[in-house]
Design a protein around this motif. Structure first.
Motif, PDB file in Angstrom:
ATOM      1  N   SER A 191      -5.456   0.077   9.922  1.00  0.00           N
ATOM      2  CA  SER A 191      -4.796   1.231   9.304  1.00  0.00           C
ATOM      3  C   SER A 191      -4.148   0.856   7.978  1.00  0.00           C
ATOM      4  O   SER A 191      -4.171   1.632   7.024  1.00  0.00           O
ATOM      5  CB  SER A 191      -3.735   1.803  10.257  1.00  0.00           C
ATOM      6  N   VAL A 192      -3.570  -0.345   7.932  1.00  0.00           N
ATOM      7  CA  VAL A 192      -2.992  -0.812   6.666  1.00  0.00           C
ATOM      8  C   VAL A 192      -4.086  -0.962   5.613  1.00  0.00           C
ATOM      9  O   VAL A 192      -3.921  -0.558   4.449  1.00  0.00           O
ATOM     10  CB  VAL A 192      -2.251  -2.148   6.881  1.00  0.00           C
ATOM     11  N   ILE A 193      -5.222  -1.533   6.007  1.00  0.00           N
ATOM     12  CA  ILE A 193      -6.346  -1.674   5.070  1.00  0.00           C
ATOM     13  C   ILE A 193      -6.821  -0.301   4.607  1.00  0.00           C
ATOM     14  O   ILE A 193      -7.178  -0.114   3.441  1.00  0.00           O
ATOM     15  CB  ILE A 193      -7.490  -2.450   5.740  1.00  0.00           C
ATOM     16  N   SER A 194      -6.819   0.672   5.504  1.00  0.00           N
ATOM     17  CA  SER A 194      -7.262   2.020   5.154  1.00  0.00           C
ATOM     18  C   SER A 194      -6.395   2.647   4.071  1.00  0.00           C
ATOM     19  O   SER A 194      -6.869   3.474   3.295  1.00  0.00           O
ATOM     20  CB  SER A 194      -7.263   2.919   6.398  1.00  0.00           C
ATOM     21  N   ILE A 195      -5.130   2.266   4.039  1.00  0.00           N
ATOM     22  CA  ILE A 195      -4.257   2.795   2.985  1.00  0.00           C
ATOM     23  C   ILE A 195      -4.775   2.359   1.620  1.00  0.00           C
ATOM     24  O   ILE A 195      -4.887   3.159   0.685  1.00  0.00           O
ATOM     25  CB  ILE A 195      -2.803   2.345   3.209  1.00  0.00           C
ATOM     26  N   GLY A 196      -5.113   1.071   1.488  1.00  0.00           N
ATOM     27  CA  GLY A 196      -5.649   0.591   0.221  1.00  0.00           C
ATOM     28  C   GLY A 196      -6.997   1.172  -0.102  1.00  0.00           C
ATOM     29  O   GLY A 196      -7.265   1.576  -1.243  1.00  0.00           O
ATOM     30  N   LEU A 197      -7.870   1.274   0.906  1.00  0.00           N
ATOM     31  CA  LEU A 197      -9.199   1.824   0.669  1.00  0.00           C
ATOM     32  C   LEU A 197      -9.145   3.323   0.395  1.00  0.00           C
ATOM     33  O   LEU A 197      -9.897   3.841  -0.430  1.00  0.00           O
ATOM     34  CB  LEU A 197     -10.098   1.548   1.883  1.00  0.00           C
ATOM     35  N   GLY A 198      -8.253   4.011   1.106  1.00  0.00           N
ATOM     36  CA  GLY A 198      -8.170   5.455   0.932  1.00  0.00           C
ATOM     37  C   GLY A 198      -7.673   5.833  -0.455  1.00  0.00           C
ATOM     38  O   GLY A 198      -8.150   6.779  -1.068  1.00  0.00           O
ATOM     39  N   ALA A 199      -6.720   5.083  -0.961  1.00  0.00           N
ATOM     40  CA  ALA A 199      -6.182   5.380  -2.288  1.00  0.00           C
ATOM     41  C   ALA A 199      -6.986   4.724  -3.396  1.00  0.00           C
ATOM     42  O   ALA A 199      -6.743   4.962  -4.568  1.00  0.00           O
ATOM     43  CB  ALA A 199      -4.730   4.906  -2.371  1.00  0.00           C
ATOM     44  N   GLU A 200      -7.969   3.880  -3.018  1.00  0.00           N
ATOM     45  CA  GLU A 200      -8.786   3.158  -3.985  1.00  0.00           C
ATOM     46  C   GLU A 200      -7.893   2.416  -4.990  1.00  0.00           C
ATOM     47  O   GLU A 200      -8.111   2.432  -6.193  1.00  0.00           O
ATOM     48  CB  GLU A 200      -9.740   4.111  -4.708  1.00  0.00           C
ATOM     49  N   LEU A 201      -6.868   1.743  -4.430  1.00  0.00           N
ATOM     50  CA  LEU A 201      -5.899   1.075  -5.295  1.00  0.00           C
ATOM     51  C   LEU A 201      -6.515  -0.066  -6.085  1.00  0.00           C
ATOM     52  O   LEU A 201      -6.041  -0.410  -7.166  1.00  0.00           O
ATOM     53  CB  LEU A 201      -4.744   0.541  -4.434  1.00  0.00           C
ATOM     54  N   LEU A 202      -7.597  -0.651  -5.538  1.00  0.00           N
ATOM     55  CA  LEU A 202      -8.227  -1.764  -6.238  1.00  0.00           C
ATOM     56  C   LEU A 202      -9.081  -1.295  -7.408  1.00  0.00           C
ATOM     57  O   LEU A 202      -9.548  -2.096  -8.193  1.00  0.00           O
ATOM     58  CB  LEU A 202      -9.094  -2.566  -5.256  1.00  0.00           C
ATOM     59  N   ALA A 203      -9.327   0.000  -7.494  1.00  0.00           N
ATOM     60  CA  ALA A 203     -10.190   0.524  -8.553  1.00  0.00           C
ATOM     61  C   ALA A 203      -9.383   0.976  -9.771  1.00  0.00           C
ATOM     62  O   ALA A 203      -9.905   1.659 -10.643  1.00  0.00           O
ATOM     63  CB  ALA A 203     -11.025   1.683  -8.025  1.00  0.00           C
ATOM     64  N   GLY A 204      -8.126   0.629  -9.815  1.00  0.00           N
ATOM     65  CA  GLY A 204      -7.312   0.989 -10.976  1.00  0.00           C
ATOM     66  C   GLY A 204      -6.843   2.431 -10.973  1.00  0.00           C
ATOM     67  O   GLY A 204      -6.638   3.035 -12.028  1.00  0.00           O
ATOM     68  N   THR A 205      -6.684   3.013  -9.777  1.00  0.00           N
ATOM     69  CA  THR A 205      -6.213   4.386  -9.694  1.00  0.00           C
ATOM     70  C   THR A 205      -4.792   4.495 -10.246  1.00  0.00           C
ATOM     71  O   THR A 205      -3.934   3.677  -9.909  1.00  0.00           O
ATOM     72  CB  THR A 205      -6.213   4.859  -8.224  1.00  0.00           C
ATOM     73  N   PRO A 206      -4.523   5.483 -11.105  1.00  0.00           N
ATOM     74  CA  PRO A 206      -3.154   5.657 -11.620  1.00  0.00           C
ATOM     75  C   PRO A 206      -2.164   5.871 -10.478  1.00  0.00           C
ATOM     76  O   PRO A 206      -2.401   6.691  -9.586  1.00  0.00           O
ATOM     77  CB  PRO A 206      -3.269   6.908 -12.499  1.00  0.00           C
ATOM     78  N   LEU A 207      -1.062   5.145 -10.510  1.00  0.00           N
ATOM     79  CA  LEU A 207      -0.080   5.234  -9.438  1.00  0.00           C
ATOM     80  C   LEU A 207       0.898   6.365  -9.741  1.00  0.00           C
ATOM     81  O   LEU A 207       1.978   6.159 -10.286  1.00  0.00           O
ATOM     82  CB  LEU A 207       0.652   3.900  -9.291  1.00  0.00           C
ATOM     83  N   THR A 208       0.487   7.566  -9.361  1.00  0.00           N
ATOM     84  CA  THR A 208       1.349   8.728  -9.536  1.00  0.00           C
ATOM     85  C   THR A 208       2.444   8.713  -8.473  1.00  0.00           C
ATOM     86  O   THR A 208       2.332   8.029  -7.442  1.00  0.00           O
ATOM     87  CB  THR A 208       0.535  10.015  -9.418  1.00  0.00           C
ATOM     88  N   LEU A 209       3.500   9.484  -8.713  1.00  0.00           N
ATOM     89  CA  LEU A 209       4.605   9.540  -7.763  1.00  0.00           C
ATOM     90  C   LEU A 209       4.156  10.039  -6.386  1.00  0.00           C
ATOM     91  O   LEU A 209       4.533   9.444  -5.370  1.00  0.00           O
ATOM     92  CB  LEU A 209       5.724  10.419  -8.320  1.00  0.00           C
ATOM     93  N   PRO A 210       3.339  11.109  -6.289  1.00  0.00           N
ATOM     94  CA  PRO A 210       2.875  11.533  -4.962  1.00  0.00           C
ATOM     95  C   PRO A 210       2.076  10.447  -4.244  1.00  0.00           C
ATOM     96  O   PRO A 210       2.217  10.276  -3.031  1.00  0.00           O
ATOM     97  CB  PRO A 210       2.004  12.761  -5.267  1.00  0.00           C
ATOM     98  N   LEU A 211       1.248   9.715  -4.995  1.00  0.00           N
ATOM     99  CA  LEU A 211       0.427   8.683  -4.356  1.00  0.00           C
ATOM    100  C   LEU A 211       1.295   7.536  -3.841  1.00  0.00           C
ATOM    101  O   LEU A 211       1.120   7.073  -2.702  1.00  0.00           O
ATOM    102  CB  LEU A 211      -0.605   8.161  -5.354  1.00  0.00           C
TER     103      LEU A 211
END
Length: 436
Positions: free
Chosen positions: A228-248
């Motif tokens: 589930s922790v891994i899913s958080i990173g995969l779901g938000a695609e944090l490794l792909a340089g997704t902008p870290l908005t406040l909601p995210l």
């Protein structure tokens, strides 16, 4: 016992702990959980959700059977490591090839190497897994006659369950569309049900080490929570340089808090209390307790965590996408249903686990399950971030209140566990000083 017999299998001892081989074996289930999660999240609907549940149920039986063997035999001695590696490979192949129907695979040219029908890969691997586990059990029965009866009682379940999976894979093409799908799912459901009936009939063979049995199941819960922790990173695609908005960022924090609360609700005191009860229980009562509280009730816990990770992954992916005002947009209802339903299922199974082991439960412990279940129909109408925030708030608040109400009992359990660990560490240190 002859030297030849000792070279094949070694019986487990009452104080046996989980071996490194068993932990290594569990790594394939990390991949299985992530892979099934990824497949389901692409086009999640009721039918795919049912398929995921049936697949997880089948894989759970394979894991549970290996846990039984590891409790009765030393998993790192004799032929057991070879059997463990082979089972690990079969599980990996069975999951990695999903989905494996003929409709998903292009027809190879005549000059191509011999191809394997995709729809037969999982039944074939599943049969191999069960056969390898039966081989280990048969080897053990040579020196432990009480296992021979279990071997014979398990064989019909093996062949009937695997036969139904093969039959489902070979459904004729004249069954098209919904009729073929319904028949396919029915055959799978019956196959899994038969396998579970076999588990209920044969039980846990013998729980030689209560500590091993409790620790083994605690670790698979931990693996599911880790997925589930891994899913958080995969779901938000944090490794792909997704902008870290406040909601995210807010959703990530809420998701981690929710997972931590679920970890706390199991590992802080419930698992310790259940471990103590299992150690005190003897004979047939221990077998029934091991089967009911661990083999049967831990599966809905793991399933609930996987469903939760599906929901979190979709919420984060939704917030990370470029579709405008994400904190107000409405997500697909199925995704929020599995999010809320997964947490409710986990908490309900945890309460049943507590009742089955310690024979008591705090009435207030039922309240978060009732609240989350009542909110289930309304979840799809909430903004995704608000739905996640409300679920996290309820779960974290329930964990806090539970610890406050049972503070003295909790401190007693954890203090006793710490004293036991320190005594074992001291004994091991003294032994090493004398012998190394």
């Amino acid at each position: 016992m002859s030297d030849a017999g000792r070279s094949r299998v070694q019986p487990a001892a009452p104080g046996a702990k989980v071996t490194r081989l068993e932990l290594f074996f569990d790594l394939v289930f990390v991949f299985a959980f992530i892979h099934l999660n990824t497949l389901a999240v692409e086009d999640l609907d009721a039918l795919i959700l049912l398929g995921v549940i049936l697949l997880l149920a089948a894989l759970w039986l394979a894991w549970s059977r290996f846990a039984v063997l590891g409790n009765n035999l030393r998993a790192d001695q004799g032929i057991m490591p070879i059997i463990g590696f082979a089972i690990m490979t079969a599980v990996f192949v069975s999951v990695a090839t999903l989905p494996g129907t003929e409709d998903d695979v292009a027809v190879p040219p005549p000059s191509a190497p011999l191809s394997i029908p995709g729809q037969l890969v999982f039944p074939a691997c599943y049969f191999i897994i069960w056969t390898l586990e039966m081989v280990a059990l048969r080897h053990a029965a040579r020196n432990h006659p009480w296992l021979r009866e279990i071997w014979w009682r398990s064989a019909p379940t093996l062949f009937l369950s695997c036969g139904l999976l093969v039959l489902a894979a070979l459904l004729p093409r004249q069954y098209a569309g919904s009729a073929r799908t319904a028949l396919f799912v029915t055959l799978w459901g019956v196959a899994v049900a038969i396998a579970y009936v076999g588990v209920v009939r044969t039980g846990a063979l013998a729980v030689v080490s209560a500590g091993h049995w409790a620790e083994r199941h605690a670790q698979i819960v931990l693996i599911a929570l880790g997925e589930s922790v891994i899913s958080i990173g995969l779901g938000a695609e944090l490794l792909a340089g997704t902008p870290l908005t406040l909601p995210l960022v807010t959703a990530v924090v809420l998701g981690i808090a929710l997972i931590c609360a679920l970890w706390w609700s199991y590992f802080d005191s419930r698992s310790i209390a259940a471990d103590h009860v299992l150690h005190r229980t003897r004979g047939t009562a221990r077998l029934r307790l091991a089967r009911d509280a661990y083999t049967l009730l831990h599966f809905p816990m793991v399933l609930g965590i996987i469903l939760l990770s599906l929901g979190i992954k979709q919420v984060l992916a939704h917030l990370a996408s470029d579709t405008g005002d994400q904190d107000r947009a409405v997500l697909d209802p199925v995704h929020l249903w599995v999010l809320y339903g997964g947490v409710a299922l986990y908490l309900l199974a945890l309460l049943a686990f507590q009742v089955r082991t310690v024979r008591s439960v705090d009435p207030l412990g039922v309240l978060p399950v009732l609240v989350i279940t009542a909110l289930l129909p309304m979840a799809p109408f909430m903004p995704p971030l608000a739905a996640l925030a409300l679920l996290s708030l309820i779960t974290v608040a329930a964990s806090v209140m539970e610890n406050l109400r049972g503070g003295s009992h909790r401190r007693s359990l954890r203090g006793g566990q710490l004293a036991e660990q320190q005594a074992l560490e001291s004994e091991e240190t003294n032994w090493r000083r004398r012998h190394l």
